[in-house]
Design an enzyme around this catalytic site. Structure first.
Site, short mmCIF file in Angstrom:
data_model
loop_
_atom_site.label_atom_id
_atom_site.label_comp_id
_atom_site.label_asym_id
_atom_site.label_seq_id
_atom_site.Cartn_x
_atom_site.Cartn_y
_atom_site.Cartn_z
N LYS A 12 -39.58 -16.22 14.15
CA LYS A 12 -38.92 -15.98 12.86
C LYS A 12 -39.97 -15.64 11.81
O LYS A 12 -41.00 -16.32 11.71
CB LYS A 12 -38.17 -17.26 12.45
N SER A 93 -46.26 -23.55 13.05
CA SER A 93 -46.99 -22.42 12.48
C SER A 93 -46.16 -21.52 11.59
O SER A 93 -46.58 -20.40 11.29
CB SER A 93 -47.61 -21.61 13.62
N GLY A 94 -44.97 -21.95 11.16
CA GLY A 94 -44.22 -21.19 10.17
C GLY A 94 -43.43 -20.02 10.71
O GLY A 94 -42.95 -19.18 9.95
N ILE A 95 -43.28 -19.94 12.04
CA ILE A 95 -42.52 -18.82 12.61
C ILE A 95 -41.34 -19.32 13.46
O ILE A 95 -40.95 -18.69 14.44
CB ILE A 95 -43.42 -17.85 13.40
N ASP A 126 -33.99 -24.29 9.94
CA ASP A 126 -34.08 -22.91 10.42
C ASP A 126 -33.16 -22.62 11.61
O ASP A 126 -33.09 -21.49 12.09
CB ASP A 126 -35.51 -22.60 10.87
O1 C5P Z 1 -35.63 -28.85 8.81
P1 C5P Z 1 -37.07 -28.75 9.14
O2 C5P Z 1 -37.48 -29.59 10.30
O3 C5P Z 1 -37.55 -27.35 9.23
O4 C5P Z 1 -37.82 -29.32 7.88
C1 C5P Z 1 -38.99 -30.09 7.94
C2 C5P Z 1 -39.18 -30.75 6.60
O5 C5P Z 1 -39.44 -29.78 5.59
C3 C5P Z 1 -38.00 -31.54 6.08
O6 C5P Z 1 -38.00 -32.85 6.57
C4 C5P Z 1 -38.21 -31.51 4.57
O7 C5P Z 1 -39.18 -32.47 4.21
C5 C5P Z 1 -38.84 -30.15 4.37
N1 C5P Z 1 -37.83 -29.13 3.98
C6 C5P Z 1 -37.44 -29.03 2.65
N2 C5P Z 1 -36.52 -28.07 2.28
C7 C5P Z 1 -36.03 -27.21 3.19
C8 C5P Z 1 -36.42 -27.28 4.55
C9 C5P Z 1 -37.34 -28.26 4.90
O8 C5P Z 1 -37.90 -29.79 1.80
N3 C5P Z 1 -35.17 -26.26 2.80
#
Ligand code: C5P
Length: 276
Positions: A12, A93-95, A126
């Site tokens: 992604k 890694s942000g993808i 995501d």
């Molecule tokens: O949902 P995901 O595992 O990608 O998110 C990891 C962490 O990133 C979440 O626990 C939250 O701390 C932060 N996050 C956020 N706002 C978002 C997505 C993620 O603050 N829209």
């Protein structure tokens, strides 16, 4: 289930990622143009019992325990399946990473007749967009999707400097959380129009990520030096991408960047999945 099946978990890319506010629960509201690259992990599903095996170049970086998103996705769907994950992409890694893999598991299960669980967001912000694996505007914390027409052909280079970055850590390091949303996303006529539009957008997580891992700044400079028409970090980093005018330039850039000891690949946009 009689035979196994294979699903591609495309990387992604957040071509643009605006953080527009933080809500009371601590999550951040986003406004992002998301697309998917032809580089990705591969998920193979076969008859159970439920288990996960991981191979591939980045298998060692991954923990195949019960917390793994692939297993949690299968459990959520009530599916007793054996999962083989070939990890081609760097982790954390942000993808998309774990989200793309879990979404691929769910797409495979859908092809087998399992319903897609409704509470997808519990697995990760995501997951909904990775399930679609096609260009989309992603808003809210990731749950509001507007599917977009196909993007112009892109010659992409992805680069990762080999250090993982924690998404919560980058969110916590943001200096500004109240930024303007994206401008309307047009139906881009060509590559030049997309690059021009992207020039008016941001990745609001980039400065915070560079502050934590300064090598990300080096990656962005190196991509620019290789002749990219546009460069940016994806998601919370550390993977960055460059958009190039031609496939030849992209291939050459990926080879040059690999000489720095970085993971780098030249690719294009992913084909849409069988079902999403
Ligand atoms: O949902 P995901 O595992 O990608 O998110 C990891 C962490 O990133 C979440 O626990 C939250 O701390 C932060 N996050 C956020 N706002 C978002 C997505 C993620 O603050 N829209």
């Amino acid at each position: 289930m009689s035979a196994g099946l294979t699903e591609f978990a495309a990387a992604k890319l957040n071509l643009a990622l605006h953080v527009t506010c933080r809500t009371a629960d601590g999550y951040h509201q986003l406004d992002s143009l998301v697309c998917f690259a032809g580089a990705g992990d591969v998920v193979k599903l076969s008859p159970g019992p439920l288990r996960l095996e991981v191979d591939g170049p980045f298998a060692d970086a991954l923990c195949a325990d019960a917390d793994n998103l692939c297993l949690r996705a299968a459990e959520m769907a009530g599916a007793d399946i054996s999962i083989r994950l070939t990890k081609n992409l760097p982790v954390a890694s942000g993808i998309g990473g774990g989200s793309a893999d879990a979404a691929a598991v769910l797409r495979g299960l859908k092809r087998m007749g399992y319903p897609i669980p409704v509470n997808l967001g519990e697995l990760g912000a995501d997951i909904p967009v990775c399930l679609k694996s096609q260009p989309a505007r992603m808003q809210g914390i990731g749950e509001r999707l507007t599917m977009l027409p196909p993007l112009p052909r892109l010659h992409l280079v992805l680069v990762n400097p080999g250090l993982p970055l924690s998404t919560p850590q980058v969110f916590a390091a943001l200096r500004s959380r109240n930024n303007p949303p994206l401008r309307d996303i047009p139906d881009f006529a060509d590559f030049a129009e997309l690059v021009d539009w992207l020039g008016h957008t941001r990745n609001d997580m980039e400065d915070a990520a560079v502050g934590i891992l300064p090598v990300i700044g080096d990656v962005l400079v190196a991509l620019t030096s290789c002749g990219a028409a546009f460069v940016r970090m994806s998601g919370s980093g550390a993977t960055c991408f460059g958009l190039f005018d031609t496939a030849g330039q992209a291939t050459q850039a990926a080879e040059t960047l690999q000489r720095n000891g970085w993971w780098s690949v030249a690719t294009e946009l992913a084909q849409p999945p069988h079902c999403g």
